[in-house]
Scaffold this motif. Sequence first.
Motif, PDB file in Angstrom:
ATOM      1  N   ASN A  43     -67.137  31.254  -0.837  1.00  0.00           N
ATOM      2  CA  ASN A  43     -67.985  32.068  -1.948  1.00  0.00           C
ATOM      3  C   ASN A  43     -69.617  32.646  -1.484  1.00  0.00           C
ATOM      4  O   ASN A  43     -69.665  34.172  -1.719  1.00  0.00           O
ATOM      5  N   TYR A  55     -70.337  39.381  -6.173  1.00  0.00           N
ATOM      6  CA  TYR A  55     -71.145  38.132  -6.675  1.00  0.00           C
ATOM      7  C   TYR A  55     -70.219  38.106  -7.946  1.00  0.00           C
ATOM      8  O   TYR A  55     -69.397  36.293  -8.709  1.00  0.00           O
ATOM      9  N   PRO A  56     -69.660  38.669  -9.370  1.00  0.00           N
ATOM     10  CA  PRO A  56     -68.699  38.472 -10.110  1.00  0.00           C
ATOM     11  C   PRO A  56     -67.423  37.930  -9.413  1.00  0.00           C
ATOM     12  O   PRO A  56     -67.092  36.784 -10.352  1.00  0.00           O
ATOM     13  N   TRP A  57     -66.672  38.071  -8.333  1.00  0.00           N
ATOM     14  CA  TRP A  57     -65.369  37.667  -7.768  1.00  0.00           C
ATOM     15  C   TRP A  57     -65.625  36.042  -7.971  1.00  0.00           C
ATOM     16  O   TRP A  57     -64.906  35.433  -7.695  1.00  0.00           O
ATOM     17  N   HIS A  59     -68.406  33.773  -8.962  1.00  0.00           N
ATOM     18  CA  HIS A  59     -67.886  33.713  -9.554  1.00  0.00           C
ATOM     19  C   HIS A  59     -66.971  33.028 -11.106  1.00  0.00           C
ATOM     20  O   HIS A  59     -66.419  31.892 -11.344  1.00  0.00           O
ATOM     21  N   ILE A  60     -66.181  34.387 -10.621  1.00  0.00           N
ATOM     22  CA  ILE A  60     -64.893  34.085 -11.598  1.00  0.00           C
ATOM     23  C   ILE A  60     -63.823  32.760 -10.737  1.00  0.00           C
ATOM     24  O   ILE A  60     -63.065  31.842 -11.469  1.00  0.00           O
TER      25      ILE A  60
END
Length: 106
Positions: A43, A55-57, A59-60
């Motif tokens: 990540n 970043y959203p990917w 975190h998910i």
Amino acid sequence: LYAQTYFQTAIINLLFNNLKLDQKHTFESTLSANQLAWIKFTNILAIIFSFGLLYPWAHIRLVEYRLDNTVALIDGNMEDYSSEIAEKEGAIGQEMADVFDVGIVM
């Protein structure tokens, strides 16, 4: 990174594996420190090379791994349990909701 991940995983597993809800319902966590460290490391690389766009990917992806390895072991019907709790609470909860003007749908 690995030491922090190892202790975080150990604490989460210990917490969830000893968590009980009314002595009937239990939880189980099977997080792996190696797998979690790998996810965090990749990540970080993805975020760096995408200039923060992933970043959203990332975190998910991390949350999905945690949820996939955490289970609630329910003994019986959860609706019966929630109705027992609602009966024990009585009218105090309903009156407090009216005081704070909170809509509760049951």
